[in-house]
Write an enzyme that holds these catalytic residues in place. Structure first.
Site, PDB file in Angstrom:
ATOM      1  CG  ASP A 272     -30.041 -62.708 -16.806  1.00 40.63           C
ATOM      2  OD1 ASP A 272     -30.227 -63.652 -17.584  1.00 40.63           O
ATOM      3  OD2 ASP A 272     -28.979 -62.516 -16.193  1.00 40.63           O
ATOM      4  CE  LYS A 273     -38.628 -60.959 -11.710  1.00 39.38           C
ATOM      5  NZ  LYS A 273     -39.117 -61.766 -10.558  1.00 39.38           N
TER       6      LYS A 273
END
Length: 430
Positions: A229-230
């Protein structure tokens, strides 16, 4: 690594000339056929992701009203919702014979819908001199400690500053043009969100401008085998050649990759350790979010299994340091399973680990003299407190099992230290 996939047999002659080009050896490209997804149980669903593909179908009689883009997304596989919306806005969709260019147009049972899939919209990915925290590198693989807030690959709104941009520069690879479409139904961040996910990398396609004249239908992509995930920091492995990519991808598919994460939760999981085997699907009410669905026959839910263990109870029970071992790698798996347990990750606004929830749990356990400091700490949280702590895999060339670990970054460690300080304050008060 860049892998090359020909989407048409007509490009075979161009591919032959490409192989004689010295740049082909630099690109380390591979050739394969790009076909429509096989379907052992054919249905009305369109399974092509190619521009110009058409769908003509009536909305099922008796079904409720729904948005046009949402209905099309439920019927067309392998095409992102962002691309469907682009098709609508481009005048390529008609309802009962009349062109509709509003994505939120409501359709109802009996309406006849026709849709032509629009062209892919390219995103340029340039090599950028972005520092990389390289944990390990040889001629076949690269292990990187990804910082929080770095997107793994380009997407709308994140065309620059991604891990792919950095890898292009580090590996001295040419500029690529990313074709903005994802064939992954469960992890289409170009559609609603910039988050990347922990999963086998199947989808986003890339083509080099220099190759596009010779091989107009050739597609290439950097060797991202899985994603984070970012907002997640930590370890990620990248393949640097065709064989390594295929070998690592198979390990992810067989779930033999060893992955350990640590997180901070809002509240404490009960029991302190367990195995969660709850399928995960896209939340029908919020496409940015996934949802763990227990005992459901949701047709899009995918098997997901995680093991967790509480390492330390913090802030008098207001939070916990939790270790996670993934058996599968579904979109937002840890975040969705943590929410299912009723202890969303601290700082995870999407899954309920909001600042207000955190304060409601922590303030009653904290001396009032510390409330101001506590509120300041929580206000600074700008990501889910999740870190990929260790990564183990079989080296694709030597067969040796490699294991790497890296401590969490400062923002994570500082929150842990402050929560431990609350524990001390509570003990002193008693």
């Amino acid at each position: 690594m860049l892998s090359l996939a020909s989407s048409s047999s007509s490009s075979s002659l161009a591919l032959s000339s490409l192989r004689r080009n010295p740049r082909y050896r630099v690109l380390r490209a591979m050739c394969s056929s790009s076909a429509l997804d096989p379907d052992p149980n054919p249905s009305p669903r369109l399974r092509s992701s190619h521009a110009g593909a058409r769908l003509e179908e009536a909305v099922e009689v008796g079904s409720g009203r729904s948005r046009l883009d949402a209905w099309l997304a439920s019927r067309i596989r392998g095409v992102s919702r962002a691309r469907i919306q682009s098709s609508i806005r481009s005048g390529l969709v008609a309802v009962n014979g009349r062109t509709v260019d509003k994505v939120s147009h409501m359709v109802k049972g009996g309406d006849m819908i026709s849709c032509t899939v629009s062209e892919l919209q390219p995103l340029r990915a340039e090599a950028e001199d972005i520092p990389l925290d390289i944990v390990y590198e040889d001629e076949h693989v690269l292990v990187v400690n990804k910082p929080a807030h770095m997107v793994v690959h380009p997407a709308p709104g994140n065309a620059n500053g991604t891990l792919v941009n950095a890898i292009l520069h580090h590996c001295r690879l040419p500029m690529v043009t990313c074709v903005n479409d994802s064939t992954m139904s469960e992890s289409d961040e170009s559609l609603d969100s910039s988050d990347e996910e922990i999963d086998v990398y199947h989808a986003d396609q890339f083509s080099t401008e220099e190759l596009s004249l010779e091989v107009p239908e050739a597609l290439v992509r950097p060797g991202i085998v899985h994603r984070l995930d970012k907002g997640t920091s930590g370890l990620l492995v990248v393949a640097k050649d065709e064989h390594s990519h295929a070998h690592l991808a198979e390990q992810f598919k067989q779930h033999t990759i060893n992955r350990v994460y640590i997180s901070l939760t809002t509240g404490v999981p009960n029991p302190y350790s367990a195995r969660i085997e709850i399928p995960i699907a896209r939340d029908p009410n919020n496409r940015v979010r996934m949802v763990a669905i227990s005992g459901s026959n949701h047709r899009h839910a995918r098997y997901a299994a995680s093991r967790y263990e509480v390492i330390e109870v913090l802030a008098g029970g207001g939070s916990a340091l939790v270790k996670w071992r993934l058996e599968t790698g579904r979109t937002h798996q840890i975040r969705a399973h943590a929410k299912y347990l009723g202890v969303p990750l601290l700082g995870d606004e999407v899954y309920g680990g909001t600042k207000s929830m955190a304060l409601s749990l922590l303030k009653p356990r904290t001396p009032s003299s510390h409330h101001g400091h506590l509120s300041h700490m929580i206000s600074k949280l700008d990501r889910p407190c999740l870190h990929a702590l260790s990564l183990g895999f079989e080296h694709p060339q030597t067969g040796e099992f490699l294991r790497f670990s890296c401590p969490p970054p400062d923002d994570f460690s500082e929150v842990v230290d402050q929560l431990r300080g609350i524990n001390t304050s509570v003990c002193d008060k008693r």
